[in-house]
Design a protein around this motif. Structure first.
Motif, PDB file in Angstrom:
ATOM      1  N   GLY A 115       0.903  -1.311   0.052  1.00 20.20           N
ATOM      2  CA  GLY A 115       0.015   0.044   0.101  1.00 20.20           C
ATOM      3  C   GLY A 115       0.852   1.118  -0.142  1.00 20.20           C
ATOM      4  O   GLY A 115       0.291   2.395  -0.606  1.00 20.20           O
ATOM      5  N   ASP A 116       1.956   1.030   0.339  1.00 22.45           N
ATOM      6  CA  ASP A 116       3.070   2.163   0.267  1.00 22.45           C
ATOM      7  C   ASP A 116       3.837   2.506  -0.879  1.00 22.45           C
ATOM      8  O   ASP A 116       4.531   3.479  -1.108  1.00 22.45           O
ATOM      9  CB  ASP A 116       3.923   2.302   1.634  1.00 22.45           C
ATOM     10  N   ARG A 186      -1.304  -0.742  -3.869  1.00 23.23           N
ATOM     11  CA  ARG A 186      -1.304   0.653  -3.904  1.00 23.23           C
ATOM     12  C   ARG A 186      -2.244   1.191  -4.800  1.00 23.23           C
ATOM     13  O   ARG A 186      -3.178   1.986  -4.951  1.00 23.23           O
ATOM     14  CB  ARG A 186       0.033   1.280  -3.953  1.00 23.23           C
TER      15      ARG A 186
END
Length: 204
Positions: A115-116, A186
């Motif tokens: 997600g980062d 992401r």
């Protein structure tokens, strides 16, 4: 004599279907030229793809070849029916929660983007299993459950993708069945934000 990309398309396609031309350097160059240079029409690409397959679903492939981004056959080197088979298997595995079935549809190395935006290439099954619940959480399984060929986009020589690239299906051999090669959490978040943005803008 050096092979030339000017080798007649009609002869290449005819021989590919009839089996009269061996898979030699000249035929390989013709295939590469047609698919890489974009000089082939979808029907030409389908003929080339079918020439590599023992079992063909010609009517299905013709009806479903065009998606967002162009022709599946020209962009990926395989047929719509092969993508449909992979998508069906992924949907079934996600719905059943069967880890083993889902892993069978995953190719190696798997590119996982969290997600980062941090990227990680996982080179073996053990590595995938170690972080399986992180990669295939409820949101990602829900995406896999709703995969539909009509919602797929293609990028030339890169494969087919869904939800802004949240998952990528990639072919490793001409005419073959694609496998899940990229999971991008992401991109899934960005796709969700993009889908909700219009409703948000309309609210006062």
């Amino acid at each position: 004599m050096k092979p030339t990309t000017a080798f007649p398309l009609s002869l290449a396609l005819g021989c590919a279907l009839a089996g009269c031309m061996p898979e030699d350097e000249r035929e390989s160059e013709v295939r590469a030229h047609l698919l890489a240079e974009g000089s082939a029409q979808p029907d030409d690409c389908l003929l080339l793809v079918w020439s590599t397959q023992e079992e063909r679903r010609t009517e299905f492939d013709r009806a479903h070849d065009i998606v967002d981004g162009g022709a599946i056959s020209c962009a990926t080197g395989t047929s719509a029916s092969q993508f449909e088979a992979a998508i069906t298997a992924l949907r079934a595995a996600a719905r059943s929660g069967d880890k083993a079935k889902l892993l069978r549809e995953v190719g190696l190395p798997l590119l996982y983007i969290d997600g980062d935006g941090d990227r990680r290439e996982i080179a073996d099954r053990a590595g995938i299993e170690a972080v399986f619940d992180e990669i295939f959480d409820a949101d990602m399984l829900a995406l896999l459950e709703r995969l539909d060929l009509s919602q797929m986009s293609v990028a030339k020589d890169q494969g087919g993708f869904f939800e802004l690239g949240a998952v990528w299906l990639v072919v490793d051999r001409e005419g073959g069945r694609p496998r899940l090669m990229t999971v991008n959490r992401r991109a899934l978040g960005e796709a969700r934000d993009a889908a909700s943005a219009p409703a948000g803008r309309n609210q006062r």
